[in-house]
Design a protein around this motif. Structure first.
Motif, PDB file in Angstrom:
ATOM      1  N   CYS A  68      -9.815  -2.992  -1.080  1.00 30.49           N
ATOM      2  CA  CYS A  68      -9.065  -2.534  -2.258  1.00 30.49           C
ATOM      3  C   CYS A  68      -9.761  -1.373  -2.951  1.00 30.49           C
ATOM      4  O   CYS A  68      -9.111  -0.414  -3.387  1.00 30.49           O
ATOM      5  CB  CYS A  68      -8.868  -3.690  -3.237  1.00 30.49           C
ATOM      6  SG  CYS A  68      -7.822  -5.012  -2.603  1.00 30.49           S
ATOM      7  N   SER A  69     -11.076  -1.440  -3.058  1.00 26.57           N
ATOM      8  CA  SER A  69     -11.825  -0.372  -3.710  1.00 26.57           C
ATOM      9  C   SER A  69     -11.703   0.936  -2.947  1.00 26.57           C
ATOM     10  O   SER A  69     -11.496   2.002  -3.540  1.00 26.57           O
ATOM     11  CB  SER A  69     -13.291  -0.779  -3.854  1.00 26.57           C
ATOM     12  OG  SER A  69     -14.006   0.201  -4.559  1.00 26.57           O
ATOM     13  N   TYR A 118      -9.279   1.736  -0.902  1.00 31.56           N
ATOM     14  CA  TYR A 118      -7.903   2.211  -1.058  1.00 31.56           C
ATOM     15  C   TYR A 118      -7.734   2.875  -2.425  1.00 31.56           C
ATOM     16  O   TYR A 118      -7.060   3.896  -2.547  1.00 31.56           O
ATOM     17  CB  TYR A 118      -6.884   1.081  -0.887  1.00 31.56           C
ATOM     18  CG  TYR A 118      -5.488   1.628  -0.717  1.00 31.56           C
ATOM     19  CD1 TYR A 118      -5.025   1.995   0.539  1.00 31.56           C
ATOM     20  CD2 TYR A 118      -4.651   1.820  -1.813  1.00 31.56           C
ATOM     21  CE1 TYR A 118      -3.765   2.540   0.695  1.00 31.56           C
ATOM     22  CE2 TYR A 118      -3.389   2.359  -1.658  1.00 31.56           C
ATOM     23  CZ  TYR A 118      -2.948   2.720  -0.404  1.00 31.56           C
ATOM     24  OH  TYR A 118      -1.697   3.268  -0.255  1.00 31.56           O
ATOM     25  N   SER A 153     -12.413  -8.085   1.132  1.00 29.24           N
ATOM     26  CA  SER A 153     -11.185  -7.895   0.352  1.00 29.24           C
ATOM     27  C   SER A 153     -11.398  -6.909  -0.794  1.00 29.24           C
ATOM     28  O   SER A 153     -10.581  -6.008  -1.015  1.00 29.24           O
ATOM     29  CB  SER A 153     -10.691  -9.239  -0.184  1.00 29.24           C
ATOM     30  OG  SER A 153     -10.371 -10.115   0.860  1.00 29.24           O
ATOM     31  N   TYR A 199      -4.019  -3.867  -8.381  1.00 29.36           N
ATOM     32  CA  TYR A 199      -5.048  -4.091  -7.361  1.00 29.36           C
ATOM     33  C   TYR A 199      -5.459  -5.559  -7.271  1.00 29.36           C
ATOM     34  O   TYR A 199      -5.976  -5.977  -6.236  1.00 29.36           O
ATOM     35  CB  TYR A 199      -6.226  -3.148  -7.571  1.00 29.36           C
ATOM     36  CG  TYR A 199      -5.901  -1.791  -6.978  1.00 29.36           C
ATOM     37  CD1 TYR A 199      -6.364  -1.443  -5.718  1.00 29.36           C
ATOM     38  CD2 TYR A 199      -5.090  -0.888  -7.642  1.00 29.36           C
ATOM     39  CE1 TYR A 199      -6.051  -0.223  -5.146  1.00 29.36           C
ATOM     40  CE2 TYR A 199      -4.760   0.333  -7.085  1.00 29.36           C
ATOM     41  CZ  TYR A 199      -5.242   0.659  -5.832  1.00 29.36           C
ATOM     42  OH  TYR A 199      -4.904   1.865  -5.257  1.00 29.36           O
ATOM     43  N   ASP A 259      -9.198  -0.491 -10.677  1.00 32.17           N
ATOM     44  CA  ASP A 259      -8.691  -1.006  -9.395  1.00 32.17           C
ATOM     45  C   ASP A 259      -9.668  -2.023  -8.809  1.00 32.17           C
ATOM     46  O   ASP A 259      -9.284  -3.121  -8.396  1.00 32.17           O
ATOM     47  CB  ASP A 259      -8.513   0.129  -8.377  1.00 32.17           C
ATOM     48  CG  ASP A 259      -7.530   1.198  -8.809  1.00 32.17           C
ATOM     49  OD1 ASP A 259      -6.701   0.935  -9.703  1.00 32.17           O
ATOM     50  OD2 ASP A 259      -7.601   2.305  -8.254  1.00 32.17           O
ATOM     51  N   THR A 260     -10.919  -1.642  -8.769  1.00 33.83           N
ATOM     52  CA  THR A 260     -11.949  -2.490  -8.168  1.00 33.83           C
ATOM     53  C   THR A 260     -12.155  -3.765  -8.977  1.00 33.83           C
ATOM     54  O   THR A 260     -12.297  -4.857  -8.404  1.00 33.83           O
ATOM     55  CB  THR A 260     -13.267  -1.701  -8.032  1.00 33.83           C
ATOM     56  OG1 THR A 260     -13.010  -0.508  -7.272  1.00 33.83           O
ATOM     57  CG2 THR A 260     -14.336  -2.514  -7.348  1.00 33.83           C
ATOM     58  N   CYS A 310       0.838  -1.209   0.000  1.00 30.40           N
ATOM     59  CA  CYS A 310       0.000   0.000   0.000  1.00 30.40           C
ATOM     60  C   CYS A 310       0.867   1.251   0.000  1.00 30.40           C
ATOM     61  O   CYS A 310       0.573   2.230  -0.699  1.00 30.40           O
ATOM     62  CB  CYS A 310      -0.946  -0.004   1.194  1.00 30.40           C
ATOM     63  SG  CYS A 310      -2.265  -1.223   1.089  1.00 30.40           S
ATOM     64  N   MET A 320      -3.025  -6.545  -4.766  1.00 33.63           N
ATOM     65  CA  MET A 320      -3.495  -6.084  -3.460  1.00 33.63           C
ATOM     66  C   MET A 320      -4.628  -6.973  -2.948  1.00 33.63           C
ATOM     67  O   MET A 320      -4.685  -7.297  -1.757  1.00 33.63           O
ATOM     68  CB  MET A 320      -3.960  -4.627  -3.507  1.00 33.63           C
ATOM     69  CG  MET A 320      -4.355  -4.095  -2.130  1.00 33.63           C
ATOM     70  SD  MET A 320      -5.037  -2.430  -2.141  1.00 33.63           S
ATOM     71  CE  MET A 320      -3.563  -1.485  -2.473  1.00 33.63           C
ATOM     72  N   GLY A 321      -5.524  -7.381  -3.838  1.00 33.79           N
ATOM     73  CA  GLY A 321      -6.614  -8.270  -3.444  1.00 33.79           C
ATOM     74  C   GLY A 321      -6.082  -9.577  -2.870  1.00 33.79           C
ATOM     75  O   GLY A 321      -6.589 -10.075  -1.863  1.00 33.79           O
ATOM     76  N   ALA A 332      -9.159  -6.163  -8.308  1.00 38.72           N
ATOM     77  CA  ALA A 332      -9.299  -6.819  -7.005  1.00 38.72           C
ATOM     78  C   ALA A 332     -10.430  -7.839  -7.052  1.00 38.72           C
ATOM     79  O   ALA A 332     -10.293  -8.957  -6.540  1.00 38.72           O
ATOM     80  CB  ALA A 332      -9.560  -5.777  -5.918  1.00 38.72           C
TER      81      ALA A 332
END
Length: 119
Positions: free
Chosen positions: A74-75, A77, A70, A45, A101-102, A15, A48-49, A105
């Motif tokens: 991520c969303s 962030y 999760s 992402y 991003d979403t 992050c 990140m997920g 993830a």
């Protein structure tokens, strides 16, 4: 037990890395094709997920709640990252970046929720 702390540290560092990149006025990356940045956002992402999933996999008894948490993590962030970029000269907030991003993830979490996840 140590791996839980290690996973938390890795998520925190990741992050922070995204924050660092977002704080740069420009990124030295050649654009090879249109919307390449959306693929990069989705990939970043998705990673990140995976990291969020690893940190919280033992906190949730129901896989659906883990998956929703999760993606939401991520969303949110991603939203904060886009907001942060709106204050950086040379950068701007883009709802399509947040959407990518979403989606990234979400795709990773979908895969993780469909397979038997083992550390």
């Amino acid at each position: 037990m140590f791996h839980l702390y290690k996973d938390r540290i890795v998520l925190l560092l990741y992050c922070g890395f995204i924050f660092y990149l977002s704080h740069q006025p420009t990124l030295p990356m050649p654009m090879l094709f249109e919307h390449q940045d959306k693929i990069i956002h989705m990939t970043a992402y998705a990673i990140m997920g995976l990291l969020v999933w690893r940190v919280f996999v033992y906190k949730f008894k129901v896989k659906l709640w883990l998956a929703l948490f999760s993606v939401l993590f991520c969303s949110l962030y991603g939203v904060s990252d886009e907001y942060h970029q709106s204050f950086i000269d040379g950068r701007d907030a883009d709802v399509w970046d947040w959407f990518a991003d979403t989606i990234g993830a979400g795709l990773m979490v979908l895969v993780l929720s469909r397979v038997e996840y083992k550390l």
